[in-house]
Design an enzyme around this catalytic site. Structure first.
Site, PDB file in Angstrom:
ATOM      1  N   GLU A   1      48.401  39.875  51.192  1.00  0.00           N
ATOM      2  CA  GLU A   1      48.299  40.362  49.814  1.00  0.00           C
ATOM      3  C   GLU A   1      46.936  41.021  49.680  1.00  0.00           C
ATOM      4  OE1 GLU A   1      50.832  40.526  48.213  1.00  0.00           O
ATOM      5  OE2 GLU A   1      52.128  38.982  49.030  1.00  0.00           O
TER       6      GLU A   1
ATOM      7  N   CYS B   1      42.947  41.916  41.883  1.00  0.00           N
ATOM      8  CA  CYS B   1      43.506  42.814  42.902  1.00  0.00           C
ATOM      9  C   CYS B   1      44.479  43.823  42.314  1.00  0.00           C
ATOM     10  CB  CYS B   1      44.164  42.006  44.021  1.00  0.00           C
ATOM     11  SG  CYS B   1      45.484  40.906  43.468  1.00  0.00           S
TER      12      CYS B   1
END
Length: 477
Positions: A222, A256
């Site tokens: 990720e 993120c």
């Protein structure tokens, strides 16, 4: 296990001990029944809820200023939602799934058996240290695995608290926490896990994947990337600005999936700047003095962001600090939200993930130009599209690639347990959350059950003329 002073220990051996302990425990119970899995999830739920204020204090201390309410929303609530969803659905997820067989093999039957992988490694980041440790842990436990967690050394108080609480609520052969710096993380990624999940930067993700490859360990990465927001012509600009800033101001942009830059019609650029200045002062009254605004996590990250702004100014970009009062606080590592208007694509802030309260504003003259701008760059972890035109929205969804999309909002796709979360290309690989996470941490074992009476004798050597005739018939249907 605290390996902060890795120079004093045989690091590979020290990490092997907790790993082998879990591997042996899994071998003794390779398919935990649902009551066992449920018990582990309930303990994880209690671990989070009973210590939510301690977690908020530890994260606040690590950041040098992280609002407790942000931790409640983005970490505690998100964690218990993930655990709750696994508790509600896990028993159903683990059931064998009946699937059909080809008509030529009837009356045989087939099934898919979700089977625990074994020992899962979780390399968690610093920006949301609780949620990004707990979310993969929850679905890995629901899938019946043992889990080793390595939190970030950048949030040491949180890491120490998590290690202490996990040791209280779990046996080490169920869940264990390893503390230490980058060298510990590097050695951790070399362990022969049955699956390894890493959340962090693309650069470190490459190193993790390379280390895992030595053991052929499957990985879920990720990663970050430059997640764009596109405001289509005619969309109410005030709403777009509000939702973009809401996504950017959370955790001071250290997310993120935060909007990394905004593409807006050239004719609306100045209005966007004005609306953003007004909206930011509504959202963060008092500017950097507002206790509800998060600090940049440490001096290194603060200096990096300052360098991005300095380079933009030096190359003639228009830089707008949006808060009332001072634009920065070097002691507390607090940085006001800044717009960088019409930046050169050669600036570092247009080449690397910003990961902080800086928002480039890029003009376009036609929607197709905006989509082409996104497609000419590495595929992002998230994409945000603001438009009330359904046909244009559908065309955008088919024309672009991104890890996930929110239409007419930001961030919220990640909060849906019914959606997979994961990147694509440079922004990551693999998925987790909900059923998708359960399947990531399971082997979906295909099983074929032959019927007592079947026709396989007809296709067993020596082949007869009837075999050739039957095969010819079968190929026609």
């Amino acid at each position: 296990m605290n390996l902060a002073d890795a120079s004093q220990v045989d690091l590979p051996q020290a990490l092997r001990l907790p790993f082998e302990r879990q591997r042996a425990a899994f071998a003794a119970d390779p398919y935990p029944a649902w009551p066992v899995r449920r018990d582990r999830l309930r303990r994880l739920h209690q671990l989070v809820l009973k210590n939510e204020h301690e977690f908020a204090r530890a994260i606040d201390a690590d950041f040098g200023g992280r609002p407790a309410l942000e931790t409640q929303i983005a970490e505690v609530f998100a964690s218990v939602q993930e655990i709750g969803h696994a508790l509600a659905q896990g028993e159903r997820w683990m059931r064998p799934r009946r699937v059909g067989v080809s008509k030529w093999f009837l009356p045989a039957r087939a099934q898919v058996l979700p089977q625990p992988l074994g020992v899962v490694g979780v390399l968690a980041p610093w920006n949301y240290p609780l949620y990004l440790s707990v979310a993969p842990l929850a679905v890995a436990l629901a899938a019946g695995n043992r889990v080793l967690v390595k939190p970030s050394e950048i949030t040491p108080q949180f890491s120490a608290l998590l290690a202490r609480l996990v040791a209280f609520w779990f046996a080490a052969e169920e869940v264990d926490v390893v503390q230490g710096g980058p060298e510990v993380a590097a050695e951790f990624s070399r362990l022969p896990f049955d699956h390894l999940i890493f959340t962090g930067s693309t650069a470190v993700g490459r190193k993790v994947m390379a280390a895992a490859a030595a053991n052929l360990t499957p990985v879920t990465l990720e990663l970050g990337g430059k997640s764009p927001a596109i405001v289509a012509p005619g969309y109410p600009l005030a709403h777009a600005v509000e939702r973009v800033l809401a996504g950017k101001l959370l955790n001071a942009g250290q997310t993120c999936i935060a909007p990394d830059y905004v593409l807006v019609s050239r004719a609306q650029m100045d209005e966007f700047v004005n609306q953003a200045r007004t909206q930011s002062r509504v959202m963060v009254p008092g500017g950097l003095a507002n206790a509800g605004y998060c600090s940049v996590v440490n001096a290194r990250q603060y200096a990096r962001l300052g360098g991005l702004l300095a380079q933009a100014r030096a190359q003639g970009a228009r830089v707008e600090a949006l808060f009332d009062g001072p634009a920065q606080d070097d002691v507390a590592h607090r940085l006001a939200l800044h717009l960088v208007v019409d930046p050169s694509c050669h600036l570092n802030l247009m080449q690397e993930e910003v990961f902080g309260p800086i928002l480039p504003l890029v003009p376009y003259d036609a929607v197709d130009e905006a989509i082409a701008f996104v497609n000419a760059r590495p595929r992002p972890l998230a994409l945000y599209w603001f438009d009330h035109d359904a046909a244009r929205t559908e065309a955008m969804l088919r024309a672009t690639h991104a890890g996930g999309v929110s239409v007419n909002d930001t961030l919220l796709h990640v909060a849906q347990d019914t959606l997979p979360f994961g990147g694509v290309g440079p922004s990551g690989m693999g998925h987790y959350h909900g059923l998708w996470g359960f399947e990531t941490f399971s082997k979906l074992k295909p099983v074929f059950h032959q019927a007592r009476f079947n026709g396989m004798k007809l296709f067993t050597p020596p082949y007869s003329p009837l075999t050739h005739k039957l095969l010819g018939l079968m190929k026609r249907f």
